[in-house]
Design a protein around this motif. Structure first.
Motif, PDB file in Angstrom:
ATOM      1  N   VAL A 254       0.897  -1.313  -0.185  1.00 51.37           N
ATOM      2  CA  VAL A 254       0.093  -0.018   0.022  1.00 51.37           C
ATOM      3  C   VAL A 254       0.953   1.201  -0.058  1.00 51.37           C
ATOM      4  CG1 VAL A 254      -1.430   1.189   1.143  1.00 51.37           C
ATOM      5  CG2 VAL A 254      -2.025  -1.247   1.095  1.00 51.37           C
ATOM      6  N   SER A 255       2.042   1.151   0.757  1.00 45.89           N
ATOM      7  CA  SER A 255       2.923   2.240   0.809  1.00 45.89           C
ATOM      8  C   SER A 255       3.521   2.710  -0.660  1.00 45.89           C
ATOM      9  CB  SER A 255       3.869   1.993   1.852  1.00 45.89           C
ATOM     10  OG  SER A 255       3.433   2.045   3.153  1.00 45.89           O
ATOM     11  N   VAL A 256       3.903   1.578  -1.168  1.00 52.14           N
ATOM     12  CA  VAL A 256       4.576   1.637  -2.643  1.00 52.14           C
ATOM     13  C   VAL A 256       3.683   2.201  -3.641  1.00 52.14           C
ATOM     14  CG1 VAL A 256       5.598   0.423  -4.517  1.00 52.14           C
ATOM     15  CG2 VAL A 256       6.309  -0.220  -2.060  1.00 52.14           C
ATOM     16  N   VAL A 257       2.383   1.780  -3.522  1.00 53.53           N
ATOM     17  CA  VAL A 257       1.443   2.313  -4.557  1.00 53.53           C
ATOM     18  C   VAL A 257       1.051   3.750  -4.049  1.00 53.53           C
ATOM     19  CG1 VAL A 257      -1.107   1.836  -5.258  1.00 53.53           C
ATOM     20  CG2 VAL A 257       0.421  -0.283  -4.846  1.00 53.53           C
ATOM     21  N   SER A 258       1.086   3.915  -3.008  1.00 50.27           N
ATOM     22  CA  SER A 258       0.638   5.367  -2.534  1.00 50.27           C
ATOM     23  C   SER A 258       1.720   6.223  -3.119  1.00 50.27           C
ATOM     24  CB  SER A 258       0.296   5.468  -1.188  1.00 50.27           C
ATOM     25  OG  SER A 258      -0.539   4.736  -0.651  1.00 50.27           O
ATOM     26  N   ALA A 259       2.824   5.869  -2.764  1.00 51.53           N
ATOM     27  CA  ALA A 259       3.933   6.837  -3.211  1.00 51.53           C
ATOM     28  C   ALA A 259       4.058   6.944  -4.711  1.00 51.53           C
ATOM     29  CB  ALA A 259       5.499   6.220  -2.568  1.00 51.53           C
ATOM     30  N   THR A 260       3.826   5.917  -5.505  1.00 52.02           N
ATOM     31  CA  THR A 260       3.816   6.010  -6.938  1.00 52.02           C
ATOM     32  C   THR A 260       2.666   6.840  -7.336  1.00 52.02           C
ATOM     33  OG1 THR A 260       4.741   3.589  -6.973  1.00 52.02           O
ATOM     34  CG2 THR A 260       3.570   4.542  -9.084  1.00 52.02           C
ATOM     35  N   HIS A 261       1.681   6.919  -6.664  1.00 54.92           N
ATOM     36  CA  HIS A 261       0.728   7.680  -6.914  1.00 54.92           C
ATOM     37  C   HIS A 261       0.884   9.142  -6.683  1.00 54.92           C
ATOM     38  CE1 HIS A 261      -3.678   8.626  -7.731  1.00 54.92           C
ATOM     39  NE2 HIS A 261      -3.775   9.432  -6.572  1.00 54.92           N
ATOM     40  N   LEU A 262       1.335   9.333  -5.679  1.00 57.17           N
ATOM     41  CA  LEU A 262       1.628  10.805  -5.269  1.00 57.17           C
ATOM     42  C   LEU A 262       2.747  11.485  -6.276  1.00 57.17           C
ATOM     43  CD1 LEU A 262       1.744  10.576  -1.337  1.00 57.17           C
ATOM     44  CD2 LEU A 262       0.022  11.637  -2.767  1.00 57.17           C
ATOM     45  N   CYS A 263       3.702  10.527  -6.651  1.00 60.30           N
ATOM     46  CA  CYS A 263       4.843  10.915  -7.503  1.00 60.30           C
ATOM     47  C   CYS A 263       4.288  11.504  -8.854  1.00 60.30           C
ATOM     48  CB  CYS A 263       5.819  10.029  -7.757  1.00 60.30           C
ATOM     49  SG  CYS A 263       6.993   9.834  -6.145  1.00 60.30           S
ATOM     50  N   ARG A 264       3.106  10.389  -9.376  1.00 59.96           N
ATOM     51  CA  ARG A 264       2.617  10.933 -10.664  1.00 59.96           C
ATOM     52  C   ARG A 264       1.629  12.058 -10.559  1.00 59.96           C
ATOM     53  NH1 ARG A 264       1.322   5.442 -14.029  1.00 59.96           N
ATOM     54  NH2 ARG A 264       3.372   4.721 -14.014  1.00 59.96           N
ATOM     55  N   GLU A 265       1.048  12.274  -9.419  1.00 57.92           N
ATOM     56  CA  GLU A 265       0.251  13.495  -9.341  1.00 57.92           C
ATOM     57  C   GLU A 265       1.005  14.731  -9.630  1.00 57.92           C
ATOM     58  OE1 GLU A 265      -1.834  13.328  -5.658  1.00 57.92           O
ATOM     59  OE2 GLU A 265      -3.692  12.385  -6.725  1.00 57.92           O
ATOM     60  N   LYS A 266       2.232  14.658  -9.355  1.00 59.22           N
ATOM     61  CA  LYS A 266       3.130  15.824  -9.390  1.00 59.22           C
ATOM     62  C   LYS A 266       3.106  16.370 -11.114  1.00 59.22           C
ATOM     63  CE  LYS A 266       5.642  15.422  -5.435  1.00 59.22           C
ATOM     64  NZ  LYS A 266       7.224  15.228  -4.979  1.00 59.22           N
ATOM     65  N   TYR A 267       3.196  15.266 -11.959  1.00 59.63           N
ATOM     66  CA  TYR A 267       3.487  15.490 -13.501  1.00 59.63           C
ATOM     67  C   TYR A 267       2.162  15.578 -14.116  1.00 59.63           C
ATOM     68  CZ  TYR A 267       8.015  14.915 -11.841  1.00 59.63           C
ATOM     69  OH  TYR A 267       9.421  14.887 -10.928  1.00 59.63           O
ATOM     70  N   ASP A 268       1.103  14.763 -13.611  1.00 58.20           N
ATOM     71  CA  ASP A 268      -0.306  14.501 -14.379  1.00 58.20           C
ATOM     72  C   ASP A 268      -1.330  14.944 -13.980  1.00 58.20           C
ATOM     73  OD1 ASP A 268       1.106  12.950 -16.048  1.00 58.20           O
ATOM     74  OD2 ASP A 268       0.638  10.973 -14.896  1.00 58.20           O
ATOM     75  N   ASP A 269      -2.202  15.976 -14.422  1.00 59.73           N
ATOM     76  CA  ASP A 269      -3.463  16.458 -13.814  1.00 59.73           C
ATOM     77  C   ASP A 269      -4.412  15.652 -14.014  1.00 59.73           C
ATOM     78  OD1 ASP A 269      -5.137  19.654 -14.623  1.00 59.73           O
ATOM     79  OD2 ASP A 269      -5.019  18.251 -13.007  1.00 59.73           O
ATOM     80  N   ASP A 270      -4.450  14.758 -12.908  1.00 60.39           N
ATOM     81  CA  ASP A 270      -5.635  13.634 -12.764  1.00 60.39           C
ATOM     82  C   ASP A 270      -7.019  14.054 -12.937  1.00 60.39           C
ATOM     83  OD1 ASP A 270      -3.465  11.526 -10.745  1.00 60.39           O
ATOM     84  OD2 ASP A 270      -3.712  11.915 -12.936  1.00 60.39           O
TER      85      ASP A 270
END
Length: 578
Positions: A254-270
């Protein structure tokens, strides 16, 4: 920022509280029929003289039961001895050998019908009550889609496997739990992924592409989970700390998936991408009303014409309603449902009154040996008092036309917990039925868990993920493949992990002996081979779904089934020869 942090902390605490309360229920409610070795201490069995010399242990007593040839002797054995196996609320061996002994066809028909009913109840309870409460809880707790998907929503989708595993370990049939969870994970990760690859490549247009980073992350972590489980099974025993460490791998995921999601949010306008999707879903929801209206108009026209077809249809609908009522009503009267389409104030008040009585009844039935009649009566009185108070509150705080809009969390939490309890009850009965069928047919319960239970619990994943991949738009294939990997990760870590924690806690200070047969090691080997196959060849196809990858995955699963069925046939020949 401070308010956002406070909201996240509250969501985390509420979610943790619900999961811990769910764990408390499943770990403190035991199988209805106590295992044979518990009864053996208080009531030693008197075996027939022909087999008494070789039947001094529980396992040998089960062997003695299977050595009996005709149904009359087996029925007499069941009536005069403690249960050889831990069963559900119904004694299926007594039903087959005593009530239907002279008509085996009737017995097999009743067992098959019971299997269908239990699979229907398990899937219907999970989809109509459990998943609905989980979805609304995630909105009420303001969980992000990523966190909700890997916690509550994963529990909703994998609840049949998780509860079946916990039940089987608690009832002494751990081999069924191991086989059902691993069999379901193998089916989803190989068969479902293989069919999606073949179907997507056969659509006549360019196959959709899968995100490389997400796929590699999920498959690699799944390989780590399976390798850790393999190490535990090779040792053959586990203590409470090792079981807790294995289960905690899910929090790492869960921590790895959350960290990946947060990193992508910086570059993608979800949010920009999600807005059209929400509007599209809203339009789809509005469009779905049209077939209903057209169906109603057709039905009205048929009724006006007074045709025979309308009368037969109405009679058939009433027949189905009457047949389903005994399966529907007990759950409806004890599971609070605050969804807009199924809201009913009388049912809500009744569920608030009857849910405590159901919990007390289950608690009393599981501890009838250690509880006196006075304690049981006291428990029922407290439950009735709690039901009276809760139903009074429900009556004065709800309105007839619409479900409550404020203070929704207690209703959703109660719906979540009661649906967990019903799923656990049904899974408990299903495991007992499968174990009984294994003894009747002379098939290992582990094989039944590997096939019947695993396929039954995974057929919904096949239909849902295949539909998502074929009709879910540009992101449908990505969502389907991700679900086929993330779901088995949750089932393995939560289902087997919690089962090992509960069993190790009950066996402390001694380690818990894991009932792992050769089939478990074979399925782990073939599952790892399937994951490696997909991890190697899908990137070579530029991460596009490919027929070659799908056929390879299906071939790996069919090879495993052929090996297992061949071993079963060989063991049957050897036993007959002996």
């Amino acid at each position: 920022m401070a308010s956002l942090s406070t909201t996240n902390i509250k969501s985390f605490l509420n979610t943790t509280f619900l999961l811990l309360l769910c764990f408390f229920f499943t770990s403190h409610i035991r199988s209805p029929s106590p295992p044979f070795f518990n009864l053996l201490n208080s009531q030693p069995p008197t075996l027939p003289s022909s087999i008494s010399s070789s039947s001094s242990s529980p396992s040998s007593t089960c062997i003695a039961f299977q050595k009996l040839k005709d149904h009359n002797s087996k029925c007499h054995f069941l009536k005069t001895h403690p249960p050889c196996i831990s069963q559900g609320y119904l004694n299926y061996l007594h039903l087959f050998y005593c009530l239907c002994g002279s008509s085996p066809f009737l017995g097999y028909s009743l067992l098959f019908l019971s299997l269908l009913i239990l699979f229907y109840l398990l899937g219907n309870t999970a989809s109509q009550y459990f998943c609905s409460s989980v979805e609304r809880l995630s909105h009420e707790l303001r969980l992000s889609p990523t966190i909700a998907g890997v916690t509550l929503l994963s529990l909703g989708n994998g609840s049949p496997d998780v509860f079946a595993s916990i039940v089987s370990f608690r009832s002494g049939s751990g081999e069924v739990g191991l086989s059902s969870v691993l069999g379901g994970a193998f089916f989803v990760s190989c068969v479902v992924v293989g069919i999606i690859n073949v179907a997507a490549a056969s659509k006549g247009r360019r196959s959709p592409r899968i995100d490389r980073a997400s796929f590699v992350r999920d498959v690699f972590f799944f390989l780590v989970v399976l390798s850790s489980l393999l190490a535990i099974l090779v040792v053959g025993r586990v203590d409470i700390w090792a079981a807790a460490a294995f289960t905690s791998l899910y929090f790492v995921y869960v921590s790895v998936v959350s960290a990946t999601h947060l990193c992508r949010e910086k570059y993608d306008d979800d949010e920009v991408d999600a807005k059209p999707l929400l509007e599209e879903e809203r339009e789809d929801g509005e469009a779905e009303d049209t077939p209903v209206d057209s169906y109603s108009s057709v039905n009205d026209a048929a009724e006006d014409s007074g045709g025979l077809k309308a009368m037969v249809s109405n009679c058939f609908s009433w027949l189905l309603y009457i047949i389903e009522m005994p399966l529907y009503l007990p759950r409806r009267l004890t599971i609070p449902d605050v969804s807009d389409e199924r809201w009913s104030r009388p049912y809500a008040v009744a569920s608030a009154a009857l849910a405590p009585l159901l919990i007390a009844s289950l608690w009393n039935s599981k501890r009838s040996i250690s509880m006196s009649s006075k304690d049981s009566l006291t428990l029922y009185l407290y439950a009735a008092l709690a039901g009276l108070v809760l139903s009074s509150l429900a009556l004065h705080t709800t309105q007839k036309p619409t479900p409550p809009k404020s203070s929704l969390f207690p209703w959703l939490a109660a719906s979540f917990l009661m649906s967990v309890l019903w799923t656990y009850i049904i899974a408990e009965e299903l495991v007992g039925l499968l174990v009984s069928i294994g003894y009747i047919l002379g098939i290992s319960p582990g094989i039944l868990g590997l096939t019947v239970l695993a396929w039954g619990n995974s057929i919904g994943d096949l239909i849902a993920n295949l539909a998502m991949a074929m009709n879910g738009g540009p992101d449908g294939a990505q969502i389907a493949i991700s679900g086929c990997i993330a779901g088995p990760i949750f089932n393995t870590l939560a289902g087997l992990g919690l089962s090992l924690v509960v069993s190790a806690w009950a066996a402390r200070p001694d380690p818990f002996e894991i009932p792992a047969g050769p089939a478990v090691f074979e399925i782990l080997g073939f599952m790892i081979a399937g994951l490696v196959w997909a991890l190697v060849f899908l990137p070579r196809k530029d991460m596009r779904l490919d027929r070659f990858v799908g056929i390879g995955l299906l071939a790996i699963y069919l090879s495993f089934l052929s090996l297992r069925l061949g071993s079963l046939s060989l063991s049957g020949v050897c036993c007959n020869g002996a």
